[in-house]
Write a protein that holds these residues in place. Structure first.
Motif, PDB file in Angstrom:
ATOM      1  N   HIS A  38       0.814  -1.216   0.000  1.00 58.40           N
ATOM      2  CA  HIS A  38       0.000   0.000   0.000  1.00 58.40           C
ATOM      3  C   HIS A  38       0.849   1.269   0.000  1.00 58.40           C
ATOM      4  CE1 HIS A  38       0.778  -0.939   4.193  1.00 58.40           C
ATOM      5  NE2 HIS A  38       0.568   0.328   4.464  1.00 58.40           N
ATOM      6  N   ARG A  39       2.119   1.149   0.403  1.00 59.48           N
ATOM      7  CA  ARG A  39       2.989   2.328   0.414  1.00 59.48           C
ATOM      8  C   ARG A  39       3.316   2.811  -0.998  1.00 59.48           C
ATOM      9  NH1 ARG A  39       4.520   2.509   5.728  1.00 59.48           N
ATOM     10  NH2 ARG A  39       4.657   0.496   6.762  1.00 59.48           N
ATOM     11  N   ARG A  40       3.195   1.916  -1.977  1.00 55.55           N
ATOM     12  CA  ARG A  40       3.496   2.279  -3.366  1.00 55.55           C
ATOM     13  C   ARG A  40       2.221   2.514  -4.175  1.00 55.55           C
ATOM     14  NH1 ARG A  40       6.167  -1.969  -5.877  1.00 55.55           N
ATOM     15  NH2 ARG A  40       5.492  -3.419  -4.304  1.00 55.55           N
ATOM     16  N   ALA A  41       1.106   2.632  -3.505  1.00 60.31           N
ATOM     17  CA  ALA A  41      -0.177   2.756  -4.180  1.00 60.31           C
ATOM     18  C   ALA A  41      -0.316   4.063  -4.953  1.00 60.31           C
ATOM     19  CB  ALA A  41      -1.299   2.664  -3.147  1.00 60.31           C
ATOM     20  N   ALA A  42      -0.858   3.952  -6.145  1.00 62.07           N
ATOM     21  CA  ALA A  42      -1.099   5.142  -6.971  1.00 62.07           C
ATOM     22  C   ALA A  42      -2.206   6.015  -6.397  1.00 62.07           C
ATOM     23  CB  ALA A  42      -1.445   4.723  -8.394  1.00 62.07           C
ATOM     24  N   CYS A  43      -3.007   5.493  -5.489  1.00 59.19           N
ATOM     25  CA  CYS A  43      -4.102   6.274  -4.923  1.00 59.19           C
ATOM     26  C   CYS A  43      -3.642   7.201  -3.797  1.00 59.19           C
ATOM     27  CB  CYS A  43      -5.232   5.382  -4.453  1.00 59.19           C
ATOM     28  SG  CYS A  43      -4.711   4.024  -3.396  1.00 59.19           S
ATOM     29  N   VAL A  44      -2.390   7.098  -3.407  1.00 53.45           N
ATOM     30  CA  VAL A  44      -1.870   8.030  -2.405  1.00 53.45           C
ATOM     31  C   VAL A  44      -1.971   9.447  -2.975  1.00 53.45           C
ATOM     32  CG1 VAL A  44       0.186   8.798  -1.172  1.00 53.45           C
ATOM     33  CG2 VAL A  44      -0.316   6.354  -1.365  1.00 53.45           C
ATOM     34  N   GLY A  45      -2.626  10.310  -2.239  1.00 56.90           N
ATOM     35  CA  GLY A  45      -2.789  11.688  -2.675  1.00 56.90           C
ATOM     36  C   GLY A  45      -4.034  11.937  -3.503  1.00 56.90           C
TER      37      GLY A  45
END
Ligand code: SF4
Length: 92
Positions: free
Chosen positions: A14-21
């Motif tokens: 989840h740390r590399r998720a594109a949905c961050v931000g």
């Protein structure tokens, strides 16, 4: 703000998720229960460029995540995959 992946904290995908931000609201389209995928295009576009799409999708299916867009799938699509796996006897 990313969607809440706190329940997926057993791994670090989840740390590399594109949905961050991204706006978390787009991952929970209200029309999902009426017409799966109908209002989900914004979230699906984010998921399709996400480097951890498969890990996210697998987690959501194996944990019975029953709301929102995860791994470019709607809740209805994940339920269908889960049902098919149960019916075929495939490992989940
Ligand atoms: S596949 Fe979609 S919901 Fe899953 S981590 Fe990536 S962007 Fe977020």
């Amino acid at each position: 703000m990313a969607i809440d992946h706190s329940r997926a904290a057993t791994s670090d995908w989840h740390r590399r998720a594109a949905c961050v931000g991204q706006d978390p609201e787009i991952f929970f389209p209200l029309a999902d229960t009426l017409a799966p995928g109908a209002d989900a295009q914004a979230a699906l576009a984010v998921c399709r460029r996400c480097p951890v799409l498969l890990a996210c999708r697998s987690w959501a299916i194996s944990h019975g995540e029953d709301a929102g867009i995860w791994g470019a799938t709607t809740a209805a699509q994940r339920r269908a995959v889960h049902r098919a796996a149960v019916e075929s006897g495939a490992p989940r």
